[in-house]
Enzyme design. Structure first.
Site, PDB file in Angstrom:
ATOM      1  N   ASN A  49       0.802  -1.223   0.000  1.00 50.55           N
ATOM      2  CA  ASN A  49       0.000   0.000   0.000  1.00 50.55           C
ATOM      3  C   ASN A  49       0.833   1.270   0.000  1.00 50.55           C
ATOM      4  OD1 ASN A  49      -2.294  -1.444  -0.025  1.00 50.55           O
ATOM      5  ND2 ASN A  49      -2.768  -1.200   2.157  1.00 50.55           N
TER       6      ASN A  49
ATOM      7  N   HIS B  62       2.932   2.081   2.057  1.00 48.86           N
ATOM      8  CA  HIS B  62       3.262   2.482   3.412  1.00 48.86           C
ATOM      9  C   HIS B  62       4.610   1.868   3.753  1.00 48.86           C
ATOM     10  CE1 HIS B  62      -1.172   2.506   3.532  1.00 48.86           C
ATOM     11  NE2 HIS B  62      -1.014   3.530   4.319  1.00 48.86           N
TER      12      HIS B  62
ATOM     13  N   CYS C 224       3.495   5.928   7.967  1.00 47.36           N
ATOM     14  CA  CYS C 224       4.486   6.724   7.245  1.00 47.36           C
ATOM     15  C   CYS C 224       4.407   6.328   5.782  1.00 47.36           C
ATOM     16  CB  CYS C 224       5.875   6.431   7.813  1.00 47.36           C
ATOM     17  SG  CYS C 224       7.215   7.229   6.933  1.00 47.36           S
TER      18      CYS C 224
END
Lengths: 310, 310
Positions: B214, B216, B250
């Site tokens: 994703n 991330h 993040c």
């Protein structure tokens, strides 16, 4: 001056301890084909897949490294290190990798099993070639092919060496007599500088975790830095092939610059030339990469997520 | 606001496909102890070891992640994702990790086999705990213990949720009734800033390879950044324990700052408090680490290289 791989072999300073290793009870690999090919299966783990839902080229290279080391371990061709058979050891000789070429047809995903075959062959009079064939463990489909070239270095003089006759006697029985599994891309990799590069990334520094036993940067980690300067490429393309020429080792205090020049191949797909160099200008790795467009998956995102079997 | 682990579970959007999985023919793990404990063996690979000749804490965490995912996969407790059993899925609920605590007694080395046991338990009325026990595959010696806490989040509202009754009915049969394998370090992790930190490292950016499906940053990668600001520690000490509190996800364009404050425990060994935060000041991960001196090996270097069996 091909020092980059020396550290790998320092891991190998030991003898096989399990006589049952040939039957591969723990997926640690086994010898096949009259003792000349080493074969090991890997189950792709969740943490080996990335943004696209598939393994990275780094994971592929990790599996190649692991099979090479296990091959050396299993055949017992170790004196006080892989780079040193008994005779090599007496002469302070080790193997270091000079060149690596990988072609990837398809990247596997989590839960897939891949089967890696590896073998060695002569390369000219004084060198060694190591090839790998990576296949889907279920279908047998070829996922990737790779070929590497190794040269002998004297650890005292830090100079390259010819292969002494007594070393040849030890090693030759393990050499396959066959053509390279990857046809060599004979094009000389051009020397890049800032004026001929399309992307430049400065200030790349090793993380602690990039280092190996000898506080050198692990060979595989260079790929991350090379791809750092091609990150826009990674979003829409997948890596179809990579060639790396190792020129100099990199240590933890080094700061690197990553340079990339982009062109197009006959199909209009991107081809890149890469250079990693130190602040001093010294070249660490030259490389080239070939790319193909990512397939669009069902979710309409850029990722290529195989859905078979899920 | 505990988004960090959501991405892990998106990998799990499928059902078990192999009925033979319980007999573990490929080292993919199996259910033991009346169906409540999942057990998987890992052979430590050459690329999982670092400067000290032993596995890194990241490799440990990768193995924990892999067993957690395989456990969920194997018991079939999946609707359209792990975070979503059938009932959770209807309500747009997923599990996200809030806290992780790991204690390491000894780090294994290349060729070692480790055996990982994992199980889940209730955590309060609405949460879940997942524990792991990592043992030497040959001797049974405990190598590490870990405990994690999970909360339920609604993906539509992005808010935490209580556990609905129909979800509880699905999940509770899988909960072990036992105390955590790691006694919780109840001390609240203090909030760091630049004035209270001993080490500050700025400008940390995700590499392409740090990202998951994703886009991330993978949970495990945070550890690398936390240790970046403690690199002088890593040269003379080994990590004995780590606690992480995940606060915010993040993404690839984020730039992070890593802050570390060092103190000493009762033995005079280092203890650190850590913070990873965004440019905006938003906290991504709070953490603490415990350290012990490295043993000096035969070569007189800083590394700790187990020599048994070599």
């Amino acid at each position: 001056m091909f020092l980059a791989a020396e550290k790998q072999w320092t891991l190998l300073d030991w003898k096989p301890r399990r006589s049952d290793m040939l039957v591969d009870p723990f997926g640690l690999g086994k010898i096949v084909q009259d003792g000349l090919v080493f074969q090991q299966n890997f189950s792709i783990r969740s943490y080996e897949i990335g943004v696209d839902g598939t393994t990275s080229i780094e994971s592929f290279m990790n599996h190649l490294q692991e099979t090479a080391l296990n091959h050396a371990k299993t055949v017992g061709l170790l004196g006080d290190g892989f780079g040193s058979t008994e005779a090599m050891s007496k002469r302070n000789l080790i193997w270091v990798v000079a060149r690596m070429q990988i072609l990837v047809n398809r990247y596997p995903t989590w839960g897939d099993t891949v089967q890696v075959d590896t073998w060695v062959a002569a390369n000219g009079k004084n060198g060694m070639r190591r090839d790998w064939l990576v296949r889907d463990g279920n279908s047998g489909e070829t996922l990737a092919r790779a070929s590497s070239k190794w040269v002998m270095m004297n650890t005292s003089t830090r100079k390259l060496s010819k292969m002494p006759d007594d070393v040849r006697v030890e090693i030759e029985p393990y050499f396959m007599d066959c053509a390279p599994i990857v046809e060599e891309d004979g094009r000389k990799l051009p020397k890049l500088d800032e004026s001929t590069s399309d992307y430049v990334r400065n200030g790349l520094t090793p993380r602690w975790n990039d280092l190996d036993l000898n506080q050198h940067v692990n060979n595989v980690k260079y790929i991350g830095w090379i791809l750092e300067s091609s990150i826009s490429m990674l979003e829409n393309h997948e890596l179809a092939g990579i060639t790396l020429e190792y020129r100099k080792e990199c240590r933890k205090d080094n700061v690197l610059q990553s340079l990339t020049a982009v062109s197009k191949d006959a199909k209009g797909w991107p081809e890149c030339v890469h250079l990693l160099r130190l602040d001093s200008g010294a070249e660490v790795v030259r490389g080239s990469t070939m790319w193909r467009p990512k397939r669009i998956n069902n979710f309409g995102s850029v990722g290529r997520i195989p859905t078979d079997g899920m």
